[in-house]
Motif scaffolding. Structure first.
Motif, PDB file in Angstrom:
ATOM      1  N   LEU A  42      12.733   0.736 -15.248  1.00  6.87           N
ATOM      2  CA  LEU A  42      14.111   0.238 -14.869  1.00  6.87           C
ATOM      3  C   LEU A  42      14.953   1.195 -13.826  1.00  6.87           C
ATOM      4  O   LEU A  42      15.334   0.758 -12.936  1.00  6.87           O
ATOM      5  N   ASP A  43      14.932   2.098 -14.271  1.00  6.51           N
ATOM      6  CA  ASP A  43      15.709   3.527 -13.451  1.00  6.51           C
ATOM      7  C   ASP A  43      15.002   3.489 -12.241  1.00  6.51           C
ATOM      8  O   ASP A  43      15.505   3.703 -10.984  1.00  6.51           O
ATOM      9  N   GLU A  44      13.659   3.237 -12.096  1.00  2.21           N
ATOM     10  CA  GLU A  44      13.092   3.548 -10.799  1.00  2.21           C
ATOM     11  C   GLU A  44      13.366   2.328  -9.886  1.00  2.21           C
ATOM     12  O   GLU A  44      13.606   2.694  -8.648  1.00  2.21           O
ATOM     13  N   ILE A  45      13.489   1.127 -10.280  1.00  2.00           N
ATOM     14  CA  ILE A  45      13.837   0.008  -9.332  1.00  2.00           C
ATOM     15  C   ILE A  45      15.480   0.103  -9.109  1.00  2.00           C
ATOM     16  O   ILE A  45      15.788   0.065  -8.033  1.00  2.00           O
TER      17      ILE A  45
ATOM     18  N   LYS B 225      18.951   1.295  -4.661  1.00  2.00           N
ATOM     19  CA  LYS B 225      20.033   2.102  -3.884  1.00  2.00           C
ATOM     20  C   LYS B 225      19.830   2.889  -2.698  1.00  2.00           C
ATOM     21  O   LYS B 225      20.505   3.203  -1.861  1.00  2.00           O
ATOM     22  N   SER B 226      18.320   3.624  -2.855  1.00  2.00           N
ATOM     23  CA  SER B 226      18.067   4.164  -1.601  1.00  2.00           C
ATOM     24  C   SER B 226      17.520   3.394  -0.425  1.00  2.00           C
ATOM     25  O   SER B 226      17.100   4.078   0.657  1.00  2.00           O
ATOM     26  N   GLY B 227      17.354   2.146  -0.654  1.00  2.00           N
ATOM     27  CA  GLY B 227      17.099   1.358   0.619  1.00  2.00           C
ATOM     28  C   GLY B 227      15.610   1.396   0.780  1.00  2.00           C
ATOM     29  O   GLY B 227      15.098   0.974   1.666  1.00  2.00           O
TER      30      GLY B 227
ATOM     31  N   THR C  79      21.846 -11.763  -4.889  1.00  2.00           N
ATOM     32  CA  THR C  79      21.477 -10.395  -5.204  1.00  2.00           C
ATOM     33  C   THR C  79      22.510  -9.384  -4.734  1.00  2.00           C
ATOM     34  O   THR C  79      23.561  -9.761  -4.140  1.00  2.00           O
ATOM     35  N   GLY C  80      22.352  -8.162  -4.775  1.00  2.00           N
ATOM     36  CA  GLY C  80      23.283  -6.873  -4.311  1.00  2.00           C
ATOM     37  C   GLY C  80      22.582  -6.705  -3.040  1.00  2.00           C
ATOM     38  O   GLY C  80      23.165  -5.365  -2.538  1.00  2.00           O
ATOM     39  N   GLY C  81      21.771  -7.501  -2.354  1.00  2.00           N
ATOM     40  CA  GLY C  81      21.230  -6.866  -1.010  1.00  2.00           C
ATOM     41  C   GLY C  81      22.357  -6.856   0.151  1.00  2.00           C
ATOM     42  O   GLY C  81      23.267  -7.588   0.047  1.00  2.00           O
ATOM     43  N   ALA C  82      22.107  -5.950   1.310  1.00  2.00           N
ATOM     44  CA  ALA C  82      22.791  -6.007   2.250  1.00  2.00           C
ATOM     45  C   ALA C  82      22.872  -7.217   3.193  1.00  2.00           C
ATOM     46  O   ALA C  82      21.600  -8.059   2.938  1.00  2.00           O
TER      47      ALA C  82
ATOM     48  N   LEU D 253      18.038  -6.603   6.541  1.00  2.00           N
ATOM     49  CA  LEU D 253      16.904  -5.806   6.272  1.00  2.00           C
ATOM     50  C   LEU D 253      17.318  -4.444   6.870  1.00  2.00           C
ATOM     51  O   LEU D 253      17.296  -3.358   6.109  1.00  2.00           O
ATOM     52  N   GLU D 254      17.671  -4.419   8.097  1.00  2.00           N
ATOM     53  CA  GLU D 254      17.724  -3.080   8.855  1.00  2.00           C
ATOM     54  C   GLU D 254      19.048  -2.585   7.961  1.00  2.00           C
ATOM     55  O   GLU D 254      19.026  -1.191   7.579  1.00  2.00           O
ATOM     56  N   GLU D 255      20.213  -3.073   7.769  1.00  2.00           N
ATOM     57  CA  GLU D 255      21.167  -2.504   6.983  1.00  2.00           C
ATOM     58  C   GLU D 255      20.893  -1.973   5.645  1.00  2.00           C
ATOM     59  O   GLU D 255      21.244  -0.933   5.018  1.00  2.00           O
ATOM     60  N   GLN D 256      20.111  -2.763   4.974  1.00  2.00           N
ATOM     61  CA  GLN D 256      19.596  -2.405   3.646  1.00  2.00           C
ATOM     62  C   GLN D 256      18.668  -1.151   3.693  1.00  2.00           C
ATOM     63  O   GLN D 256      18.852  -0.215   2.710  1.00  2.00           O
ATOM     64  N   ARG D 257      17.983  -1.157   4.573  1.00  2.00           N
ATOM     65  CA  ARG D 257      17.160   0.172   4.687  1.00  2.00           C
ATOM     66  C   ARG D 257      17.862   1.264   4.817  1.00  2.00           C
ATOM     67  O   ARG D 257      17.602   2.364   4.134  1.00  2.00           O
ATOM     68  N   LYS D 258      19.108   1.214   5.674  1.00  2.00           N
ATOM     69  CA  LYS D 258      19.859   2.117   5.950  1.00  2.00           C
ATOM     70  C   LYS D 258      20.759   2.678   4.930  1.00  2.00           C
ATOM     71  O   LYS D 258      20.951   3.793   4.402  1.00  2.00           O
ATOM     72  N   TYR D 259      21.554   1.602   4.293  1.00  2.00           N
ATOM     73  CA  TYR D 259      22.484   1.787   3.212  1.00  2.00           C
ATOM     74  C   TYR D 259      22.128   1.562   1.609  1.00  2.00           C
ATOM     75  O   TYR D 259      22.822   1.921   0.700  1.00  2.00           O
ATOM     76  N   GLY D 260      20.892   0.988   1.598  1.00  2.00           N
ATOM     77  CA  GLY D 260      20.522   0.534   0.341  1.00  2.00           C
ATOM     78  C   GLY D 260      21.179  -0.812  -0.300  1.00  2.00           C
ATOM     79  O   GLY D 260      22.077  -1.329   0.433  1.00  2.00           O
ATOM     80  N   GLY D 261      20.854  -1.124  -1.444  1.00  2.00           N
ATOM     81  CA  GLY D 261      21.477  -2.311  -2.164  1.00  2.00           C
ATOM     82  C   GLY D 261      22.274  -1.998  -3.311  1.00  2.00           C
ATOM     83  O   GLY D 261      22.607  -0.756  -3.449  1.00  2.00           O
ATOM     84  N   LYS D 262      22.675  -2.924  -3.725  1.00  2.00           N
ATOM     85  CA  LYS D 262      23.880  -2.629  -5.084  1.00  2.00           C
ATOM     86  C   LYS D 262      23.184  -3.245  -6.076  1.00  2.00           C
ATOM     87  O   LYS D 262      23.659  -4.324  -6.626  1.00  2.00           O
ATOM     88  N   PRO D 263      22.398  -2.688  -7.142  1.00  2.00           N
ATOM     89  CA  PRO D 263      21.901  -3.032  -8.284  1.00  2.00           C
ATOM     90  C   PRO D 263      22.985  -3.682  -9.120  1.00  2.00           C
ATOM     91  O   PRO D 263      22.761  -4.765 -10.047  1.00  2.00           O
TER      92      PRO D 263
END
Ligand code: TRP
Ligand code: SF4
Length: 436
Positions: free
Chosen positions: A387-390, A395-397, A351-354, A357-367
């Protein structure tokens, strides 16, 4: 840089490919007015084309056009193979005349399958799935059983040579001859639909993955090399019909004059330039004149084929990164996977996850770098807003990968279950497709 259609290389720098090979971007200008545009167009998955304008024009003017594509049976069918059939089903819904070549000779020549094995795979895997996915009856044929295709390939071979095929395909002294001939057979596939018996000269679309572009360039070159006429914009901006210099010029100019007359253009015949200039013709008129000329060439016994158009779709990333490929089962979701198998693969996807979990909440993932997102984008979610919503939530974490994978696995389960049921019906219908 050379594209090798038989390697497993992944060509994914799409803008570089367009630049290097003169492929045009496939955007709003191309498909803007088409009815019910499929998600593969809206989302840039079909990223390039050659001369799609010719097809668009035919669709808009309700003029005849054909679509041909081919499948090389090589193992099990996976999600990456589904993209071309999704497009075909769309074009069929808007009235295209569809041909599908089963490249059993190519599979024999380049992959080492016997024709029997290739046939079994093509029918049981590919065609059965095509029908289950919604393909309606159309002309599906095997290369090995179609003498028109093979003869045409052989005959068209006269206007190419060893230097050209080695430059395009990188053949060398030890390439087996069946392999060497396979591009000519593919050329036969692509152009035979314009033989009189199959509907005559008309625009033809070949939707493929970009690895097939060498074959498209080769076929377009060969189609043009066999033409007697060339309609184009002359240096002074006028549209002209030009005659190939080594032909019987005055007779051909007579024919060109007649064709131009049918369209009511002002005619200026210039034997000296082996040309007919057309007053009142515009660039938009070139296609229709060209198609008519190709038909006349065929009446003259020549091989008048309109140069085929093409579109190119992206490859799917494999579940484990890299290319999705039948030869690496862990990289691919097969259309015959059970929901459990598919779920397992999705849960282990890159995935494009951080990192946490903590980092991902803070900086978001990379779809944009996420295989799970790609599954939504290419196959699982047709509604653009959803799709846009996902994308946004990733991105917003606001959204974590675990939940996201679960959702993908659920949608995949639904899809695979339904497909499995449809496949049972498809088996009953096979004969309607293979006897045409
Ligand atoms: N070469 C294609 C492949 O490897 C199969 C193919 C054969 C094909 N004939 C074709 C594709 C004509 C497009 C058009 O998958
Ligand atoms: Fe991919 Fe979803 Fe994770 Fe974003 S949240 S990186 S889209 S799996």
């Amino acid at each position: 840089m050379r594209i090798d259609p038989w390697s497993s290389a992944q060509y994914e720098n799409y803008s570089r490919l367009r630049e290097k090979f003169g492929i045009k971007e496939f955007g709003l200008n191309e498909w803007g007015n088409l009815p019910d545009v499929p998600h593969l167009f809206r989302r840039g998955i079909v990223f390039g084309h050659r001369d799609f304008n010719r097809i668009k024009r035919a669709i808009e003017k309700k003029e005849p056009w054909a679509l041909l594509t081919g499948l090389m049976p090589s193992g099990r069918m996976h999600l990456g193979h589904k993209m071309v059939i999704d497009q075909i089903i769309y074009y069929q819904s808007i009235g295209a005349d569809i041909f599908i070549a089963v490249a059993d000779i190519e599979a024999y020549a380049t992959r080492g399958y016997s024709l029997k094995e290739a046939e079994k795979m093509a029918v049981e895997e590919y065609i059965t799935n095509y029908i289950a996915l919604g393909l309606k009856p159309c002309r599906i044929y095997f290369q090995s059983k179609n003498p028109d295709v093979k003869d045409l390939g052989y005959i068209l071979g006269k206007k190419t040579n060893w230097s050209e095929v080695t430059a395009i395909y990188g053949f060398n002294g030890s390439t087996n001859m069946a392999h060497v001939l396979s591009p000519l057979i593919q050329c036969g596939d692509i152009l035979h639909v314009q033989m009189e018996k199959y509907g005559g000269a008309r625009p033809t679309l070949v939707p493929v993955g970009v690895d097939q572009d060498p074959h498209i360039r080769f076929s377009r070159g060969i189609a043009n090399a066999h033409r007697l006429f060339n309609v184009t914009v002359a240096k002074d901006g006028r549209i002209g019909i030009f005659v190939k210099p080594d032909e019987d010029v005055s007779r051909l100019l007579d024919i060109a004059e007649e064709v131009a007359g049918e369209f009511n253009f002002g005619i200026k015949r210039m034997d000296r330039y082996k040309a007919i200039y057309l007053d009142g013709a515009e660039e938009d008129d070139i296609d229709k004149i060209d198609i008519e000329l190709a038909r006349r060439e065929q009446e003259e016994g020549a091989h008048g084929f309109v140069a085929p158009s093409s579109t190119y779709h992206r490859f799917m990333t494999g579940i484990t990164g890299g290319k999705m490929s039948s030869s690496k089962p862990e990289s691919a979701i097969f259309l015959t996977d059970t929901p459990e198998e598919a779920k397992k693969k999705i849960m282990s996807a890159k995935t494009g996850g951080a990192v946490s979990l903590e980092e991902q909440r803070k900086y978001g993932g990379k779809p944009d770098e996420c295989v799970v997102y790609e599954l939504f984008l290419y196959h699982l979610i047709k509604d653009d807003k959803e799709l846009d919503e996902i994308y946004r939530k990733c991105k917003s974490g606001e959204q974590m990968c675990g939940m996201c994978k679960k959702r993908a696995a659920e949608l995949m389960e639904l899809f695979l279950k339904q497909l499995n049921e449809k496949r049972e019906d498809a088996k009953e219908k096979l004969k309607d497709y293979l006897s045409l």
